[in-house]
Design a protein around this motif. Structure first.
Motif, PDB file in Angstrom:
ATOM      1  N   GLN A 179     -11.222 -17.071  27.081  1.00  0.00           N
ATOM      2  CA  GLN A 179     -10.439 -17.212  28.446  1.00  0.00           C
ATOM      3  C   GLN A 179      -9.185 -16.870  27.441  1.00  0.00           C
ATOM      4  O   GLN A 179      -7.740 -16.935  28.581  1.00  0.00           O
ATOM      5  N   ARG A 180      -9.005 -16.750  26.127  1.00  0.00           N
ATOM      6  CA  ARG A 180      -7.812 -16.177  25.561  1.00  0.00           C
ATOM      7  C   ARG A 180      -7.388 -14.578  25.200  1.00  0.00           C
ATOM      8  O   ARG A 180      -8.961 -14.295  25.146  1.00  0.00           O
ATOM      9  N   ASN A 181      -6.027 -13.970  25.191  1.00  0.00           N
ATOM     10  CA  ASN A 181      -6.039 -13.122  24.689  1.00  0.00           C
ATOM     11  C   ASN A 181      -5.807 -13.012  23.266  1.00  0.00           C
ATOM     12  O   ASN A 181      -5.237 -13.482  23.377  1.00  0.00           O
ATOM     13  N   TYR A 182      -6.479 -11.541  22.812  1.00  0.00           N
ATOM     14  CA  TYR A 182      -6.493 -11.974  21.037  1.00  0.00           C
ATOM     15  C   TYR A 182      -5.911 -10.776  20.858  1.00  0.00           C
ATOM     16  O   TYR A 182      -6.544  -9.202  21.325  1.00  0.00           O
ATOM     17  N   PHE A 183      -5.333 -10.652  20.339  1.00  0.00           N
ATOM     18  CA  PHE A 183      -4.087  -9.189  19.826  1.00  0.00           C
ATOM     19  C   PHE A 183      -4.296  -8.556  17.890  1.00  0.00           C
ATOM     20  O   PHE A 183      -4.302  -8.821  17.214  1.00  0.00           O
ATOM     21  N   PHE A 184      -5.212  -7.516  17.872  1.00  0.00           N
ATOM     22  CA  PHE A 184      -5.348  -7.527  16.458  1.00  0.00           C
ATOM     23  C   PHE A 184      -4.480  -6.143  16.161  1.00  0.00           C
ATOM     24  O   PHE A 184      -5.030  -4.956  16.722  1.00  0.00           O
ATOM     25  N   ALA A 185      -2.872  -6.055  15.105  1.00  0.00           N
ATOM     26  CA  ALA A 185      -3.140  -4.401  15.288  1.00  0.00           C
ATOM     27  C   ALA A 185      -3.589  -3.533  14.105  1.00  0.00           C
ATOM     28  O   ALA A 185      -4.344  -3.768  13.374  1.00  0.00           O
ATOM     29  N   VAL A 186      -3.335  -2.139  14.505  1.00  0.00           N
ATOM     30  CA  VAL A 186      -3.668  -1.210  14.130  1.00  0.00           C
ATOM     31  C   VAL A 186      -3.116  -0.746  12.861  1.00  0.00           C
ATOM     32  O   VAL A 186      -1.718  -0.196  13.974  1.00  0.00           O
ATOM     33  N   LEU A 196       0.782  -0.989   0.086  1.00  0.00           N
ATOM     34  CA  LEU A 196      -0.201  -0.171  -0.038  1.00  0.00           C
ATOM     35  C   LEU A 196       0.896   0.885  -0.298  1.00  0.00           C
ATOM     36  O   LEU A 196       0.565   1.777  -0.948  1.00  0.00           O
ATOM     37  N   ASN A 197       1.439   1.230   1.116  1.00  0.00           N
ATOM     38  CA  ASN A 197       2.646   2.191   1.384  1.00  0.00           C
ATOM     39  C   ASN A 197       3.631   2.993  -0.437  1.00  0.00           C
ATOM     40  O   ASN A 197       3.302   3.336  -0.994  1.00  0.00           O
ATOM     41  N   ASN A 198       4.197   1.671  -1.128  1.00  0.00           N
ATOM     42  CA  ASN A 198       4.701   1.718  -2.164  1.00  0.00           C
ATOM     43  C   ASN A 198       3.857   1.984  -3.066  1.00  0.00           C
ATOM     44  O   ASN A 198       3.686   2.637  -4.657  1.00  0.00           O
ATOM     45  N   LYS A 199       2.477   1.794  -3.707  1.00  0.00           N
ATOM     46  CA  LYS A 199       1.546   1.740  -4.376  1.00  0.00           C
ATOM     47  C   LYS A 199       1.217   3.216  -4.645  1.00  0.00           C
ATOM     48  O   LYS A 199       1.129   3.486  -5.275  1.00  0.00           O
ATOM     49  N   LEU A 200       0.275   3.613  -2.974  1.00  0.00           N
ATOM     50  CA  LEU A 200      -0.380   4.504  -2.671  1.00  0.00           C
ATOM     51  C   LEU A 200       0.201   6.079  -2.693  1.00  0.00           C
ATOM     52  O   LEU A 200       0.008   6.872  -2.697  1.00  0.00           O
ATOM     53  N   GLY A 201       1.635   5.512  -2.336  1.00  0.00           N
ATOM     54  CA  GLY A 201       2.172   6.946  -2.001  1.00  0.00           C
ATOM     55  C   GLY A 201       1.944   7.365  -0.218  1.00  0.00           C
ATOM     56  O   GLY A 201       1.939   8.892  -0.311  1.00  0.00           O
ATOM     57  N   ILE A 202       1.439   6.241   0.628  1.00  0.00           N
ATOM     58  CA  ILE A 202       0.980   6.470   1.801  1.00  0.00           C
ATOM     59  C   ILE A 202       1.913   6.536   2.460  1.00  0.00           C
ATOM     60  O   ILE A 202       3.147   5.796   2.105  1.00  0.00           O
ATOM     61  N   ASP A 203       1.796   6.535   3.940  1.00  0.00           N
ATOM     62  CA  ASP A 203       2.769   5.868   4.810  1.00  0.00           C
ATOM     63  C   ASP A 203       2.582   5.402   6.265  1.00  0.00           C
ATOM     64  O   ASP A 203       2.812   6.268   7.309  1.00  0.00           O
ATOM     65  N   PHE A 204       1.695   3.768   5.757  1.00  0.00           N
ATOM     66  CA  PHE A 204       1.318   3.644   7.265  1.00  0.00           C
ATOM     67  C   PHE A 204       2.002   2.592   8.095  1.00  0.00           C
ATOM     68  O   PHE A 204       2.589   2.310   7.815  1.00  0.00           O
ATOM     69  N   ARG A 205       2.068   2.823   9.538  1.00  0.00           N
ATOM     70  CA  ARG A 205       2.520   2.539  10.035  1.00  0.00           C
ATOM     71  C   ARG A 205       2.164   1.891  11.903  1.00  0.00           C
ATOM     72  O   ARG A 205       0.641   2.296  11.873  1.00  0.00           O
ATOM     73  N   ILE A 206       2.486   1.096  11.806  1.00  0.00           N
ATOM     74  CA  ILE A 206       1.481   0.058  12.930  1.00  0.00           C
ATOM     75  C   ILE A 206       1.746   1.583  13.867  1.00  0.00           C
ATOM     76  O   ILE A 206       2.538   2.231  14.671  1.00  0.00           O
ATOM     77  N   ASN A 207       0.571   1.421  14.740  1.00  0.00           N
ATOM     78  CA  ASN A 207       0.506   1.454  16.775  1.00  0.00           C
ATOM     79  C   ASN A 207      -0.422   0.774  17.132  1.00  0.00           C
ATOM     80  O   ASN A 207      -1.144   0.672  17.591  1.00  0.00           O
ATOM     81  N   ASN A 208       0.912   0.641  18.220  1.00  0.00           N
ATOM     82  CA  ASN A 208       0.760  -0.213  19.552  1.00  0.00           C
ATOM     83  C   ASN A 208       0.121  -0.092  20.068  1.00  0.00           C
ATOM     84  O   ASN A 208      -0.774  -0.057  20.891  1.00  0.00           O
ATOM     85  N   ASP A 209      -0.016   1.255  20.784  1.00  0.00           N
ATOM     86  CA  ASP A 209      -1.389   2.130  21.347  1.00  0.00           C
ATOM     87  C   ASP A 209      -2.683   2.234  21.184  1.00  0.00           C
ATOM     88  O   ASP A 209      -3.644   1.867  22.223  1.00  0.00           O
ATOM     89  N   ILE A 210      -3.116   1.279  20.052  1.00  0.00           N
ATOM     90  CA  ILE A 210      -4.158   1.641  19.173  1.00  0.00           C
ATOM     91  C   ILE A 210      -4.917   0.039  19.149  1.00  0.00           C
ATOM     92  O   ILE A 210      -5.896   0.084  19.016  1.00  0.00           O
ATOM     93  N   GLU A 211      -3.721  -0.718  19.495  1.00  0.00           N
ATOM     94  CA  GLU A 211      -4.064  -2.167  19.020  1.00  0.00           C
ATOM     95  C   GLU A 211      -5.153  -2.766  20.100  1.00  0.00           C
ATOM     96  O   GLU A 211      -5.354  -2.145  20.666  1.00  0.00           O
ATOM     97  N   ILE A 212      -5.990  -3.911  19.707  1.00  0.00           N
ATOM     98  CA  ILE A 212      -7.399  -3.582  19.626  1.00  0.00           C
ATOM     99  C   ILE A 212      -7.008  -5.361  20.696  1.00  0.00           C
ATOM    100  O   ILE A 212      -6.764  -6.183  19.671  1.00  0.00           O
ATOM    101  N   GLN A 213      -7.709  -5.414  22.218  1.00  0.00           N
ATOM    102  CA  GLN A 213      -7.079  -6.458  22.173  1.00  0.00           C
ATOM    103  C   GLN A 213      -8.445  -7.267  22.716  1.00  0.00           C
ATOM    104  O   GLN A 213      -9.158  -6.289  23.474  1.00  0.00           O
ATOM    105  N   LEU A 214      -8.911  -8.067  22.447  1.00  0.00           N
ATOM    106  CA  LEU A 214      -9.941  -8.952  22.538  1.00  0.00           C
ATOM    107  C   LEU A 214      -9.764 -10.117  23.691  1.00  0.00           C
ATOM    108  O   LEU A 214      -8.917 -10.650  22.985  1.00  0.00           O
ATOM    109  N   THR A 215     -10.442 -10.508  24.546  1.00  0.00           N
ATOM    110  CA  THR A 215     -10.309 -11.655  25.521  1.00  0.00           C
ATOM    111  C   THR A 215     -11.923 -12.929  24.756  1.00  0.00           C
ATOM    112  O   THR A 215     -13.144 -12.400  25.086  1.00  0.00           O
ATOM    113  N   LYS A 216     -11.451 -13.901  24.590  1.00  0.00           N
ATOM    114  CA  LYS A 216     -12.370 -14.931  24.181  1.00  0.00           C
ATOM    115  C   LYS A 216     -12.159 -16.020  24.511  1.00  0.00           C
ATOM    116  O   LYS A 216     -11.019 -16.603  24.371  1.00  0.00           O
TER     117      LYS A 216
END
Length: 144
Positions: free
Chosen positions: A58-65, A36-56
């Protein structure tokens, strides 16, 4: 006096002035962002501060944003990974690998259509579709 937060109100407020795209592209999130960054000329960066954590189950799941604030506008792009270790951020959209959220200024249809066309041109992308918030049952999973 005790104040109670209304989750529906928070969710509705979060989704004011947003557009959503669902993307089917069975590749690793960091590789997809690189394309995406190379084709569209944008600059997506991972932001660990807003990573989504769900508990299902009795386990934690982490979804990158990943985040990309547009220059000279108030639009910010967020790319959510919809899968982690067999679980889904939005289980009602198991066929989608990524959710792209545009938040800020009102994004015009013309801009969305151009973005959809550009994403479809990226190798590995099988589907790009606009989603309406009404179709999303687990909207609160996207709120950070």
């Amino acid at each position: 006096m005790k104040l109670v937060l209304d989750p529906k109100e928070v969710t509705d407020c979060f989704f004011a002035e947003t557009r959503l795209l669902g993307i089917m592209a069975p590749v690793k999130d960091y590789l997809f962002c690189w394309h995406l960054n190379n084709k569209l000329g944008i600059d997506f960066r991972i932001n660990n501060d807003i990573e989504i954590q769900l508990t299902k189950k009795q386990r934690n799941y982490f979804f990158a944003v990943y985040e990309f604030p547009e220059h000279y506008t108030s639009v910010t792009h967020y790319l959510y990974n919809n899968q982690f270790d067999g679980e889904y951020l939005l289980p009602e959209f198991k066929h989608l690998d990524f959710i792209w959220l545009l938040k800020g200024d009102d994004v015009e249809d013309k801009s969305i259509n151009e973005l959809v066309r550009s994403i479809k041109d990226i190798r590995g992308v099988q589907l790009v579709t606009e989603l309406t918030t009404e179709k999303i049952r687990n909207k609160e999973h996207l709120v950070f």
